[in-house]
Write a protein that holds these residues in place. Sequence first.
Motif, PDB file in Angstrom:
ATOM      1  N   LEU A   1       0.810  -1.155   0.069  1.00 35.67           N
ATOM      2  CA  LEU A   1      -0.011   0.020   0.007  1.00 35.67           C
ATOM      3  C   LEU A   1       0.852   1.270  -0.029  1.00 35.67           C
ATOM      4  O   LEU A   1       0.640   2.282  -0.660  1.00 35.67           O
ATOM      5  CB  LEU A   1      -1.001   0.117   1.322  1.00 35.67           C
ATOM      6  CG  LEU A   1      -2.183  -1.013   1.174  1.00 35.67           C
ATOM      7  CD1 LEU A   1      -2.640  -1.145   2.571  1.00 35.67           C
ATOM      8  CD2 LEU A   1      -2.954  -0.821   0.157  1.00 35.67           C
ATOM      9  N   ALA A   2       1.844   1.102   0.775  1.00 36.85           N
ATOM     10  CA  ALA A   2       3.117   2.330   0.574  1.00 36.85           C
ATOM     11  C   ALA A   2       4.089   2.404  -0.480  1.00 36.85           C
ATOM     12  O   ALA A   2       4.299   3.375  -0.931  1.00 36.85           O
ATOM     13  CB  ALA A   2       3.565   2.460   1.865  1.00 36.85           C
ATOM     14  N   ASN A   3       4.153   1.285  -0.972  1.00 36.07           N
ATOM     15  CA  ASN A   3       5.175   0.952  -1.967  1.00 36.07           C
ATOM     16  C   ASN A   3       4.623   0.386  -3.207  1.00 36.07           C
ATOM     17  O   ASN A   3       4.863  -1.276  -3.079  1.00 36.07           O
ATOM     18  CB  ASN A   3       6.475   0.484  -1.464  1.00 36.07           C
ATOM     19  CG  ASN A   3       7.446   0.536  -2.385  1.00 36.07           C
ATOM     20  OD1 ASN A   3       7.448   0.991  -3.556  1.00 36.07           O
ATOM     21  ND2 ASN A   3       8.769   0.118  -2.068  1.00 36.07           N
ATOM     22  N   PRO A   4       3.873   0.638  -4.086  1.00 33.59           N
ATOM     23  CA  PRO A   4       3.170  -0.188  -5.223  1.00 33.59           C
ATOM     24  C   PRO A   4       4.132  -1.083  -5.818  1.00 33.59           C
ATOM     25  O   PRO A   4       3.677  -2.096  -6.428  1.00 33.59           O
ATOM     26  CB  PRO A   4       2.447   0.578  -5.940  1.00 33.59           C
ATOM     27  CG  PRO A   4       2.156   2.000  -5.015  1.00 33.59           C
ATOM     28  CD  PRO A   4       3.469   1.866  -4.221  1.00 33.59           C
ATOM     29  N   SER A   5       5.442  -0.895  -6.088  1.00 35.76           N
ATOM     30  CA  SER A   5       6.392  -1.699  -6.842  1.00 35.76           C
ATOM     31  C   SER A   5       6.675  -3.242  -6.044  1.00 35.76           C
ATOM     32  O   SER A   5       7.123  -3.866  -6.665  1.00 35.76           O
ATOM     33  CB  SER A   5       7.700  -1.102  -6.688  1.00 35.76           C
ATOM     34  OG  SER A   5       8.458  -0.895  -5.426  1.00 35.76           O
ATOM     35  N   LEU A   6       6.113  -3.244  -4.818  1.00 33.01           N
ATOM     36  CA  LEU A   6       5.980  -4.539  -4.422  1.00 33.01           C
ATOM     37  C   LEU A   6       4.782  -5.594  -4.714  1.00 33.01           C
ATOM     38  O   LEU A   6       4.873  -6.650  -4.089  1.00 33.01           O
ATOM     39  CB  LEU A   6       6.060  -4.414  -2.734  1.00 33.01           C
ATOM     40  CG  LEU A   6       7.513  -3.810  -2.038  1.00 33.01           C
ATOM     41  CD1 LEU A   6       7.153  -3.498  -0.569  1.00 33.01           C
ATOM     42  CD2 LEU A   6       8.589  -4.742  -2.387  1.00 33.01           C
ATOM     43  N   ALA A   7       3.890  -4.825  -5.185  1.00 30.60           N
ATOM     44  CA  ALA A   7       2.793  -5.399  -5.809  1.00 30.60           C
ATOM     45  C   ALA A   7       3.076  -7.063  -6.503  1.00 30.60           C
ATOM     46  O   ALA A   7       2.269  -7.905  -6.278  1.00 30.60           O
ATOM     47  CB  ALA A   7       1.969  -4.856  -6.748  1.00 30.60           C
ATOM     48  N   LEU A   8       4.059  -7.126  -7.586  1.00 35.41           N
ATOM     49  CA  LEU A   8       4.080  -8.526  -8.105  1.00 35.41           C
ATOM     50  C   LEU A   8       4.869  -9.505  -6.977  1.00 35.41           C
ATOM     51  O   LEU A   8       4.365 -10.651  -6.899  1.00 35.41           O
ATOM     52  CB  LEU A   8       5.435  -8.142  -9.059  1.00 35.41           C
ATOM     53  CG  LEU A   8       5.626  -9.463  -9.759  1.00 35.41           C
ATOM     54  CD1 LEU A   8       4.449 -10.027 -10.516  1.00 35.41           C
ATOM     55  CD2 LEU A   8       6.917  -9.211 -10.737  1.00 35.41           C
ATOM     56  N   LEU A   9       5.486  -9.168  -6.011  1.00 32.21           N
ATOM     57  CA  LEU A   9       6.149  -9.800  -5.040  1.00 32.21           C
ATOM     58  C   LEU A   9       4.935 -10.392  -4.063  1.00 32.21           C
ATOM     59  O   LEU A   9       4.480 -11.474  -3.787  1.00 32.21           O
ATOM     60  CB  LEU A   9       7.379  -9.185  -4.155  1.00 32.21           C
ATOM     61  CG  LEU A   9       7.525 -10.201  -3.219  1.00 32.21           C
ATOM     62  CD1 LEU A   9       8.433 -11.491  -3.502  1.00 32.21           C
ATOM     63  CD2 LEU A   9       8.806  -9.285  -2.225  1.00 32.21           C
ATOM     64  N   THR A  10       4.137  -9.642  -3.692  1.00 30.28           N
ATOM     65  CA  THR A  10       2.821  -9.817  -3.015  1.00 30.28           C
ATOM     66  C   THR A  10       1.846 -10.871  -3.484  1.00 30.28           C
ATOM     67  O   THR A  10       1.489 -11.749  -3.154  1.00 30.28           O
ATOM     68  CB  THR A  10       2.064  -8.426  -2.771  1.00 30.28           C
ATOM     69  OG1 THR A  10       2.971  -7.488  -1.976  1.00 30.28           O
ATOM     70  CG2 THR A  10       0.674  -8.589  -1.894  1.00 30.28           C
ATOM     71  N   ASP A  11       1.909 -10.359  -5.111  1.00 34.27           N
ATOM     72  CA  ASP A  11       1.027 -11.588  -5.710  1.00 34.27           C
ATOM     73  C   ASP A  11       1.530 -12.964  -5.793  1.00 34.27           C
ATOM     74  O   ASP A  11       0.828 -13.847  -5.607  1.00 34.27           O
ATOM     75  CB  ASP A  11       0.592 -11.139  -7.357  1.00 34.27           C
ATOM     76  CG  ASP A  11       0.053  -9.851  -7.191  1.00 34.27           C
ATOM     77  OD1 ASP A  11      -1.028  -9.482  -6.211  1.00 34.27           O
ATOM     78  OD2 ASP A  11      -0.178  -9.104  -8.358  1.00 34.27           O
ATOM     79  N   VAL A  12       2.874 -13.045  -6.034  1.00 42.46           N
ATOM     80  CA  VAL A  12       3.565 -14.407  -6.059  1.00 42.46           C
ATOM     81  C   VAL A  12       3.549 -14.784  -4.764  1.00 42.46           C
ATOM     82  O   VAL A  12       3.028 -16.382  -4.595  1.00 42.46           O
ATOM     83  CB  VAL A  12       5.236 -14.179  -6.261  1.00 42.46           C
ATOM     84  CG1 VAL A  12       5.717 -15.458  -6.068  1.00 42.46           C
ATOM     85  CG2 VAL A  12       5.164 -13.603  -7.571  1.00 42.46           C
ATOM     86  N   VAL A  13       3.729 -14.393  -3.459  1.00 42.19           N
ATOM     87  CA  VAL A  13       3.399 -14.687  -2.140  1.00 42.19           C
ATOM     88  C   VAL A  13       1.974 -15.343  -1.785  1.00 42.19           C
ATOM     89  O   VAL A  13       1.816 -16.667  -1.660  1.00 42.19           O
ATOM     90  CB  VAL A  13       3.949 -13.908  -0.972  1.00 42.19           C
ATOM     91  CG1 VAL A  13       3.535 -14.301   0.156  1.00 42.19           C
ATOM     92  CG2 VAL A  13       5.457 -13.619  -1.124  1.00 42.19           C
TER      93      VAL A  13
END
Length: 192
Positions: A37-49
Amino acid sequence: MAETSRPLSSINQAAMRSGLLLGGWGVAGVILITLTLANPSLALLTDVVLLGFPIVTWRCTRSYATAYATEKGYFTFGAGFSFTSLAMTYATLWVLIAVAFVVNDSGTGLFTTNLIAQMETVEYREALRQSGLLTSLDQATKGKGFETLVETIRSFSRIDAMTLILFANLFINPILSLLIGLICRKDGRPKI
């Protein structure tokens, strides 16, 4: 003296150990969702997890099924269903603890703060406007749509978040346990 093999632990004991691993995976998901939510560039990693959770669950069940089948000669659907269901239930307990730390009742928890900061960006407001949701919210709240949305997010309590996690588990757990139980069964029992 002859060496005897160590008996296989019960389904519950093995599920607790796997639940710890799955719980760690789930805690990582909660932390990544909050940070995304604070750093949208982590979205792909979040989706993978998040999408990897069923795969990790299957691997844990398969590992237990292999050990069980080595000792007993078979691994039934019921054992697979029970193991997966118990492991996911234990994992849910760890996820609930993580949620308790990122959501608080005062509306200032890390999750709430990051979500509101994301909502207040120009891009988010523009996306709301383009989708027509902002207009619908304004009509429903007499022109205070966005402010009402923010206040609703602030009123989202720890118990609300935990209830959502529990209901998600009640929905996902039986379905995933059914599928993994079917995939991991090994029939080697003698025919009577």
